[in-house]
Enzyme design. Structure first.
Site, PDB file in Angstrom:
ATOM      1  N   ALA A   1       0.751  -1.185  -0.040  1.00  0.00           N
ATOM      2  CA  ALA A   1      -0.254  -0.092  -0.057  1.00  0.00           C
ATOM      3  C   ALA A   1       0.737   1.293   0.142  1.00  0.00           C
ATOM      4  O   ALA A   1       0.546   2.048  -0.744  1.00  0.00           O
ATOM      5  CB  ALA A   1      -0.893   0.192   1.420  1.00  0.00           C
TER       6      ALA A   1
ATOM      7  N   GLY B   1       4.153   1.615  -0.705  1.00  0.00           N
ATOM      8  CA  GLY B   1       4.815   1.814  -1.988  1.00  0.00           C
ATOM      9  C   GLY B   1       4.322   2.057  -3.185  1.00  0.00           C
ATOM     10  O   GLY B   1       4.522   2.864  -4.180  1.00  0.00           O
TER      11      GLY B   1
ATOM     12  N   ARG C   1       3.275  -2.467  10.146  1.00  0.00           N
ATOM     13  CA  ARG C   1       2.914  -2.537  11.710  1.00  0.00           C
ATOM     14  C   ARG C   1       1.613  -2.964  11.899  1.00  0.00           C
ATOM     15  O   ARG C   1       1.023  -2.562  11.396  1.00  0.00           O
ATOM     16  CB  ARG C   1       3.498  -1.088  12.487  1.00  0.00           C
ATOM     17  CG  ARG C   1       3.178  -1.335  13.760  1.00  0.00           C
ATOM     18  CD  ARG C   1       3.984   0.066  14.752  1.00  0.00           C
ATOM     19  NE  ARG C   1       3.415   1.260  13.955  1.00  0.00           N
ATOM     20  CZ  ARG C   1       3.058   2.265  14.952  1.00  0.00           C
ATOM     21  NH1 ARG C   1       3.666   2.190  16.180  1.00  0.00           N
ATOM     22  NH2 ARG C   1       2.575   3.424  14.346  1.00  0.00           N
TER      23      ARG C   1
ATOM     24  N   ARG D   1       7.204  -0.290  16.667  1.00  0.00           N
ATOM     25  CA  ARG D   1       8.211  -0.283  15.632  1.00  0.00           C
ATOM     26  C   ARG D   1       9.518  -0.717  16.006  1.00  0.00           C
ATOM     27  O   ARG D   1      10.160  -1.532  15.186  1.00  0.00           O
ATOM     28  CB  ARG D   1       8.516   1.259  15.174  1.00  0.00           C
ATOM     29  CG  ARG D   1       7.312   2.085  14.475  1.00  0.00           C
ATOM     30  CD  ARG D   1       8.082   3.597  14.243  1.00  0.00           C
ATOM     31  NE  ARG D   1       6.763   4.240  13.479  1.00  0.00           N
ATOM     32  CZ  ARG D   1       5.980   4.914  13.665  1.00  0.00           C
ATOM     33  NH1 ARG D   1       5.770   4.986  14.967  1.00  0.00           N
ATOM     34  NH2 ARG D   1       5.095   5.397  12.872  1.00  0.00           N
TER      35      ARG D   1
ATOM     36  N   ILE E   1      11.797   4.349   3.805  1.00  0.00           N
ATOM     37  CA  ILE E   1      10.446   4.128   4.687  1.00  0.00           C
ATOM     38  C   ILE E   1      10.167   2.965   5.345  1.00  0.00           C
ATOM     39  O   ILE E   1       9.499   3.340   6.374  1.00  0.00           O
ATOM     40  CB  ILE E   1       9.224   4.415   3.643  1.00  0.00           C
ATOM     41  CG1 ILE E   1       9.360   5.812   2.788  1.00  0.00           C
ATOM     42  CG2 ILE E   1       7.980   4.556   4.099  1.00  0.00           C
ATOM     43  CD1 ILE E   1       8.405   6.088   1.492  1.00  0.00           C
TER      44      ILE E   1
ATOM     45  N   ASN F   1       9.809   0.333   8.215  1.00  0.00           N
ATOM     46  CA  ASN F   1       9.966   0.890   9.744  1.00  0.00           C
ATOM     47  C   ASN F   1      10.604  -0.273  10.475  1.00  0.00           C
ATOM     48  O   ASN F   1      10.700  -1.283   9.950  1.00  0.00           O
ATOM     49  CB  ASN F   1       8.504   0.796  10.439  1.00  0.00           C
ATOM     50  CG  ASN F   1       7.943   2.154  10.288  1.00  0.00           C
ATOM     51  OD1 ASN F   1       8.550   3.198  10.469  1.00  0.00           O
ATOM     52  ND2 ASN F   1       6.710   2.463   9.845  1.00  0.00           N
TER      53      ASN F   1
ATOM     54  N   HIS G   1      11.235   8.858  14.681  1.00  0.00           N
ATOM     55  CA  HIS G   1      10.092   8.490  14.128  1.00  0.00           C
ATOM     56  C   HIS G   1       9.240   7.485  14.966  1.00  0.00           C
ATOM     57  O   HIS G   1       9.049   6.476  14.371  1.00  0.00           O
ATOM     58  CB  HIS G   1      10.229   8.332  12.569  1.00  0.00           C
ATOM     59  CG  HIS G   1       8.746   7.845  11.915  1.00  0.00           C
ATOM     60  ND1 HIS G   1       8.039   8.928  12.029  1.00  0.00           N
ATOM     61  CD2 HIS G   1       8.426   6.967  11.126  1.00  0.00           C
ATOM     62  CE1 HIS G   1       6.971   8.376  11.119  1.00  0.00           C
ATOM     63  NE2 HIS G   1       7.377   6.974  10.819  1.00  0.00           N
TER      64      HIS G   1
END
Length: 310
Positions: A10, A12, A82, A88, A118, A120, A175
């Site tokens: 989703a 990407g 996640r 994370r 991007i 995690n 983050h």
């Protein structure tokens, strides 16, 4: 220009969709390990070109890294998302091996690429990408600060009843739900501090909502968000490929800046064609410095997990 997005899930696919619509490159490659997924989504996006009026050529491929050869920018979204109740930190064991392998294979075919991470936990995966590739630090960029700052502006705009485009607001630090630092003191509506328009208690609620922005969506959706992360990733790519010299919070290697060494964290950077060009010092006050140190300690604890995997 050529851009590759690794991971056609989703996030990407949303990154790729934004890149294609904005015509940020002539060729866009979407790569995934699952048979047919990248090809199918690439074809689906291509079929929107006549409706959305873009000419980006989109190529989908199942794990064929030769198709990525000569990429100028590579966005890495690979790994599992996640799940509700998952931190994370818990993603490290699964995603570290994936991200390491992706970065090394990409580098074989695109030795001069700028990497936008991007996956995690993003700060730790950015640090891992730097170790795995051994390339110049300016070419490894974690996207998280761009996303967190967008969420900060979103919640501020809701509280103020104004356009988010009129707001300047930034989130630095790690983050993560407990590590990010919404800089309420420096947030402004046009030329004026937002504190001129909103009560201190309400501003703190905005900051708190920002910090759990991702977790809130995970609870609602049953998985990680994708529209805002995808748009944030594409915004970082845009600043790079268009050499915009734009100031964006991104996770980059700190070597003494903000009092930290050998760690990747979100700080304001100038983005241009070769990656991040310089780190901007915001002259934090003592309270903000303490929060940044606390955030750094938490990120280091996650990075320590990588040492146990060596």
């Amino acid at each position: 220009m050529k851009v590759t997005v690794v991971g056609a899930g989703a996030v990407g696919a949303t990154v790729a969709d934004n890149i294609a619509r904005k015509e940020l490159c002539e060729e866009l490659v979407l790569l995934d390990i699952k048979e047919g997924v990248a090809e199918g989504k690439a074809l689906d996006m291509t079929q929107t070109a006549a409706l959305l009026h873009f000419d980006t050529r989109i190529v989908g491929s199942t794990n064929d890294y030769s198709k990525t050869a000569g990429s100028d920018v590579v966005v890495v979204t690979s790994g599992i998302p996640r799940k509700p109740g998952m931190t994370r930190e818990e993603l490290i064991g699964v995603n570290a091996n994936i991200v390491r392998g992706v970065c090394q294979q990409i580098l074989e075919h695109s030795p001069d690429a700028v990497f936008v991470i991007i996956s995690n936990p993003m700060d730790t995966m950015t640090y891992l990408a730097l170790q795995a590739t051994g390339i110049d630090k300016h070419r490894i960029i974690g996207m998280g600060g761009a996303l967190d700052s967008a969420r900060f502006r979103c919640y501020l705009s809701m509280a103020l009843g104004c356009s988010p485009g009129d707001l300047n607001a930034m989130v630095i630090g790690g983050h993560g739900d407990t590590t990010m630092i919404p800089l309420t003191r420096l947030a402004s509506w046009g030329p004026a501090p937002v504190s001129d328009f909103i009560a201190a208690e309400q501003l703190q609620k905005v900051a708190a909502d920002t910090m759990v922005g991702g977790a809130t969506l995970t609870k609602l959706l049953g998985t990680s968000a994708w529209y805002a992360p995808g748009a944030a990733g594409a915004a970082v790519v845009e600043a790079i490929v268009r050499d915009e010299k734009k100031l964006i919070a991104c996770s980059v290697l700190l070597e003494g800046e903000y009092g930290q060494e050998d760690i990747c964290m979100g700080v304001p950077v100038i983005l241009g064609r070769k990656g991040w060009e310089r780190i901007v010092d915001l002259n934090l006050n003592e309270e903000e410095k303490a929060l940044f140190q606390k955030s750094a300690d938490a990120v280091r604890s996650m990075n320590d997990v990588l040492k146990t995997m060596a």
